[in-house]
Motif scaffolding. Structure first.
Motif, PDB file in Angstrom:
ATOM      1  N   VAL A   1       0.851  -1.185   0.000  1.00  0.00           N
ATOM      2  CA  VAL A   1       0.000   0.000   0.000  1.00  0.00           C
ATOM      3  C   VAL A   1       0.888   1.236   0.000  1.00  0.00           C
ATOM      4  CG1 VAL A   1      -1.824   1.261   1.207  1.00  0.00           C
ATOM      5  CG2 VAL A   1      -1.779  -1.230   1.280  1.00  0.00           C
ATOM      6  N   HIS A   2       0.575   2.148  -0.890  1.00  0.00           N
ATOM      7  CA  HIS A   2       1.247   3.446  -0.874  1.00  0.00           C
ATOM      8  C   HIS A   2       0.230   4.523  -1.223  1.00  0.00           C
ATOM      9  CE1 HIS A   2       1.521   2.666  -5.226  1.00  0.00           C
ATOM     10  NE2 HIS A   2       1.749   3.955  -5.385  1.00  0.00           N
ATOM     11  N   GLN A   3       0.605   5.763  -0.938  1.00  0.00           N
ATOM     12  CA  GLN A   3      -0.298   6.885  -1.180  1.00  0.00           C
ATOM     13  C   GLN A   3       0.363   7.858  -2.141  1.00  0.00           C
ATOM     14  OE1 GLN A   3      -1.118   9.493   2.117  1.00  0.00           O
ATOM     15  NE2 GLN A   3      -3.178   9.863   1.382  1.00  0.00           N
ATOM     16  N   ARG A   4      -0.467   8.461  -3.011  1.00  0.00           N
ATOM     17  CA  ARG A   4       0.039   9.449  -3.960  1.00  0.00           C
ATOM     18  C   ARG A   4      -1.112  10.361  -4.383  1.00  0.00           C
ATOM     19  NH1 ARG A   4       4.539   9.640  -7.321  1.00  0.00           N
ATOM     20  NH2 ARG A   4       4.209  10.836  -9.207  1.00  0.00           N
ATOM     21  N   ASN A   5      -0.910  11.664  -4.258  1.00  0.00           N
ATOM     22  CA  ASN A   5      -1.869  12.666  -4.722  1.00  0.00           C
ATOM     23  C   ASN A   5      -3.296  12.418  -4.227  1.00  0.00           C
ATOM     24  OD1 ASN A   5       0.205  13.951  -6.146  1.00  0.00           O
ATOM     25  ND2 ASN A   5      -0.159  12.694  -7.962  1.00  0.00           N
ATOM     26  N   GLY A   6      -3.423  12.091  -2.952  1.00  0.00           N
ATOM     27  CA  GLY A   6      -4.739  11.907  -2.358  1.00  0.00           C
ATOM     28  C   GLY A   6      -5.377  10.546  -2.606  1.00  0.00           C
ATOM     29  N   TRP A   7      -4.671   9.655  -3.263  1.00  0.00           N
ATOM     30  CA  TRP A   7      -5.166   8.305  -3.534  1.00  0.00           C
ATOM     31  C   TRP A   7      -4.319   7.277  -2.791  1.00  0.00           C
ATOM     32  CZ3 TRP A   7      -9.544   7.076  -6.010  1.00  0.00           C
ATOM     33  CH2 TRP A   7     -10.126   8.043  -6.833  1.00  0.00           C
ATOM     34  N   TYR A   8      -4.973   6.218  -2.351  1.00  0.00           N
ATOM     35  CA  TYR A   8      -4.278   5.048  -1.831  1.00  0.00           C
ATOM     36  C   TYR A   8      -4.251   4.009  -2.946  1.00  0.00           C
ATOM     37  CZ  TYR A   8      -4.827   7.136   2.722  1.00  0.00           C
ATOM     38  OH  TYR A   8      -4.776   8.002   3.790  1.00  0.00           O
ATOM     39  N   TYR A   9      -3.115   3.366  -3.093  1.00  0.00           N
ATOM     40  CA  TYR A   9      -2.933   2.308  -4.082  1.00  0.00           C
ATOM     41  C   TYR A   9      -2.607   1.024  -3.338  1.00  0.00           C
ATOM     42  CZ  TYR A   9      -2.586   6.026  -7.530  1.00  0.00           C
ATOM     43  OH  TYR A   9      -2.840   7.105  -8.321  1.00  0.00           O
ATOM     44  N   LEU A  10      -3.355  -0.021  -3.614  1.00  0.00           N
ATOM     45  CA  LEU A  10      -3.106  -1.333  -3.046  1.00  0.00           C
ATOM     46  C   LEU A  10      -2.735  -2.244  -4.205  1.00  0.00           C
ATOM     47  CD1 LEU A  10      -5.398  -3.173  -0.471  1.00  0.00           C
ATOM     48  CD2 LEU A  10      -3.801  -4.292  -2.009  1.00  0.00           C
ATOM     49  N   SER A  11      -1.464  -2.579  -4.316  1.00  0.00           N
ATOM     50  CA  SER A  11      -1.028  -3.511  -5.356  1.00  0.00           C
ATOM     51  C   SER A  11      -0.844  -4.881  -4.711  1.00  0.00           C
ATOM     52  CB  SER A  11       0.253  -3.016  -6.027  1.00  0.00           C
ATOM     53  OG  SER A  11       1.263  -2.739  -5.084  1.00  0.00           O
ATOM     54  N   TYR A  12      -0.917  -5.929  -5.548  1.00  0.00           N
ATOM     55  CA  TYR A  12      -0.885  -7.284  -4.998  1.00  0.00           C
ATOM     56  C   TYR A  12      -0.604  -8.306  -6.097  1.00  0.00           C
ATOM     57  CZ  TYR A  12      -5.714  -7.455  -6.814  1.00  0.00           C
ATOM     58  OH  TYR A  12      -6.827  -7.404  -7.620  1.00  0.00           O
ATOM     59  N   ALA A  13      -0.164  -9.491  -5.663  1.00  0.00           N
ATOM     60  CA  ALA A  13       0.033 -10.607  -6.585  1.00  0.00           C
ATOM     61  C   ALA A  13      -1.341 -11.138  -6.992  1.00  0.00           C
ATOM     62  CB  ALA A  13       0.874 -11.692  -5.936  1.00  0.00           C
ATOM     63  N   TYR A  14      -1.504 -11.313  -8.302  1.00  0.00           N
ATOM     64  CA  TYR A  14      -2.784 -11.643  -8.937  1.00  0.00           C
ATOM     65  C   TYR A  14      -2.647 -13.005  -9.605  1.00  0.00           C
ATOM     66  CZ  TYR A  14      -6.448 -10.811 -12.554  1.00  0.00           C
ATOM     67  OH  TYR A  14      -7.532 -10.884 -13.404  1.00  0.00           O
ATOM     68  N   GLU A  15      -3.475 -13.966  -9.189  1.00  0.00           N
ATOM     69  CA  GLU A  15      -3.494 -15.335  -9.712  1.00  0.00           C
ATOM     70  C   GLU A  15      -2.154 -16.034  -9.483  1.00  0.00           C
ATOM     71  OE1 GLU A  15      -4.893 -14.884 -13.803  1.00  0.00           O
ATOM     72  OE2 GLU A  15      -6.967 -15.024 -13.089  1.00  0.00           O
ATOM     73  N   PHE A  16      -2.001 -17.228 -10.107  1.00  0.00           N
ATOM     74  CA  PHE A  16      -0.748 -17.981 -10.018  1.00  0.00           C
ATOM     75  C   PHE A  16      -0.557 -18.762 -11.297  1.00  0.00           C
ATOM     76  CE2 PHE A  16       2.214 -21.230  -8.692  1.00  0.00           C
ATOM     77  CZ  PHE A  16       3.085 -20.493  -7.906  1.00  0.00           C
ATOM     78  N   PRO A  17       0.565 -18.652 -11.987  1.00  0.00           N
ATOM     79  CA  PRO A  17       1.682 -17.777 -11.697  1.00  0.00           C
ATOM     80  C   PRO A  17       1.225 -16.326 -11.601  1.00  0.00           C
ATOM     81  CG  PRO A  17       2.155 -19.133 -13.635  1.00  0.00           C
ATOM     82  CD  PRO A  17       0.739 -19.371 -13.245  1.00  0.00           C
ATOM     83  N   GLU A  18       1.988 -15.549 -10.827  1.00  0.00           N
ATOM     84  CA  GLU A  18       1.518 -14.240 -10.399  1.00  0.00           C
ATOM     85  C   GLU A  18       1.846 -13.099 -11.353  1.00  0.00           C
ATOM     86  OE1 GLU A  18       1.821 -15.354  -5.665  1.00  0.00           O
ATOM     87  OE2 GLU A  18       3.348 -14.063  -6.552  1.00  0.00           O
ATOM     88  N   LYS A  19       0.831 -12.252 -11.545  1.00  0.00           N
ATOM     89  CA  LYS A  19       0.976 -10.940 -12.158  1.00  0.00           C
ATOM     90  C   LYS A  19       0.828  -9.937 -11.006  1.00  0.00           C
ATOM     91  CE  LYS A  19      -1.552 -12.702 -16.118  1.00  0.00           C
ATOM     92  NZ  LYS A  19      -2.811 -12.654 -16.848  1.00  0.00           N
ATOM     93  N   ILE A  20       1.023  -8.660 -11.281  1.00  0.00           N
ATOM     94  CA  ILE A  20       0.775  -7.639 -10.264  1.00  0.00           C
ATOM     95  C   ILE A  20      -0.409  -6.800 -10.719  1.00  0.00           C
ATOM     96  CG2 ILE A  20       1.670  -5.638  -9.022  1.00  0.00           C
ATOM     97  CD1 ILE A  20       3.036  -8.287  -8.304  1.00  0.00           C
ATOM     98  N   ALA A  21      -1.420  -6.697  -9.847  1.00  0.00           N
ATOM     99  CA  ALA A  21      -2.609  -5.891 -10.102  1.00  0.00           C
ATOM    100  C   ALA A  21      -2.697  -4.808  -9.039  1.00  0.00           C
ATOM    101  CB  ALA A  21      -3.858  -6.766 -10.060  1.00  0.00           C
ATOM    102  N   TYR A  22      -3.631  -3.872  -9.246  1.00  0.00           N
ATOM    103  CA  TYR A  22      -3.805  -2.838  -8.231  1.00  0.00           C
ATOM    104  C   TYR A  22      -5.247  -2.366  -8.161  1.00  0.00           C
ATOM    105  CZ  TYR A  22      -3.976   1.088 -11.578  1.00  0.00           C
ATOM    106  OH  TYR A  22      -4.329   1.965 -12.574  1.00  0.00           O
ATOM    107  N   ALA A  23      -5.543  -1.782  -6.998  1.00  0.00           N
ATOM    108  CA  ALA A  23      -6.836  -1.150  -6.736  1.00  0.00           C
ATOM    109  C   ALA A  23      -6.550   0.218  -6.126  1.00  0.00           C
ATOM    110  CB  ALA A  23      -7.656  -2.003  -5.780  1.00  0.00           C
ATOM    111  N   MET A  24      -7.542   1.114  -6.193  1.00  0.00           N
ATOM    112  CA  MET A  24      -7.387   2.472  -5.669  1.00  0.00           C
ATOM    113  C   MET A  24      -8.549   2.821  -4.749  1.00  0.00           C
ATOM    114  SD  MET A  24      -6.248   4.447  -9.180  1.00  0.00           S
ATOM    115  CE  MET A  24      -6.234   6.081  -8.442  1.00  0.00           C
ATOM    116  N   SER A  25      -8.255   3.734  -3.810  1.00  0.00           N
ATOM    117  CA  SER A  25      -9.288   4.224  -2.898  1.00  0.00           C
ATOM    118  C   SER A  25      -8.896   5.608  -2.402  1.00  0.00           C
ATOM    119  CB  SER A  25      -9.432   3.283  -1.698  1.00  0.00           C
ATOM    120  OG  SER A  25     -10.367   3.794  -0.774  1.00  0.00           O
TER     121      SER A  25
END
Length: 177
Positions: free
Chosen positions: A114-138
């Motif tokens: 989780v990191h924050q930038r310009n008033g947004w929170y970004y939650l990145s994570y390993a997606y499926e397996f084998p893993e890709k990287i995905a993200y969500a915002m709030s």
């Protein structure tokens, strides 16, 4: 996966370990005066154990801890395999400060960041397996989180793909394996 974070001149290292008496993985925390150690057990016990998390039935859901200290000074611990858990930390960084909550994300596997930038929170994570990287915002660290997509495809040389996104000397870096 583990993470070291600084607060008030101390360095806290959050790690996933196999618990000695409670079956399953656990999250421990060690502390040091330097980011290179030596680190000492900060509690004498695990911060999170498998009997505290019930959203997933397998014994390795308490892995891949990461911590963010929000702009208001509140620290949060995120972790999980199969589901993303999070909880507030007390200011001493070695105790939970309230209930463990869950975040439901599409194809969440593990490795939250989780990191924050310009008033947004970004939650990145390993997606499926084998893993890709995905993200969500709030707009809030407590959600709701809106899935936004894939930011890193399969690495090609590893089934796991874990990441960190940091700002350093005026630039943003995406670090992954």
């Amino acid at each position: 996966a583990s993470q070291v974070i600084e607060r008030n001149g101390k360095f806290y290292w959050y790690v996933a370990v196999e618990h000695a008496t409670i079956p399953g993985k656990a999250i421990g925390v060690a502390v040091a005066d330097s980011p290179t150690g030596p680190f000492k057990d900060a509690r004498g016990s695990a911060l999170v154990t498998n009997d505290m998390t019930k959203a997933i039935k397998h014994s390795w859901d308490d892995i891949d801890p990461t911590v963010i200290i929000d702009k208001d000074g509140q620290a949060y611990l995120f972790w999980g395999n199969g589901i993303c858990y999070y909880a507030k930390l007390k200011s001493n960084m070695t105790e939970l400060d309230g209930p463990i909550k869950t975040i439901t994300l599409p194809h969440y596997t593990e490795a939250p960041w989780v990191h924050q930038r310009n008033g947004w929170y970004y939650l990145s994570y390993a997606y499926e397996f084998p893993e890709k990287i995905a993200y969500a915002m709030s707009r809030s660290i407590n959600g709701p989180w809106v899935y936004k997509g894939i930011i890193n495809e399969l690495a090609g040389n590893s089934n796991t793909n874990h990441q960190a996104i940091i700002d350093f000397k005026g630039k943003t870096y995406f670090i992954y394996h």
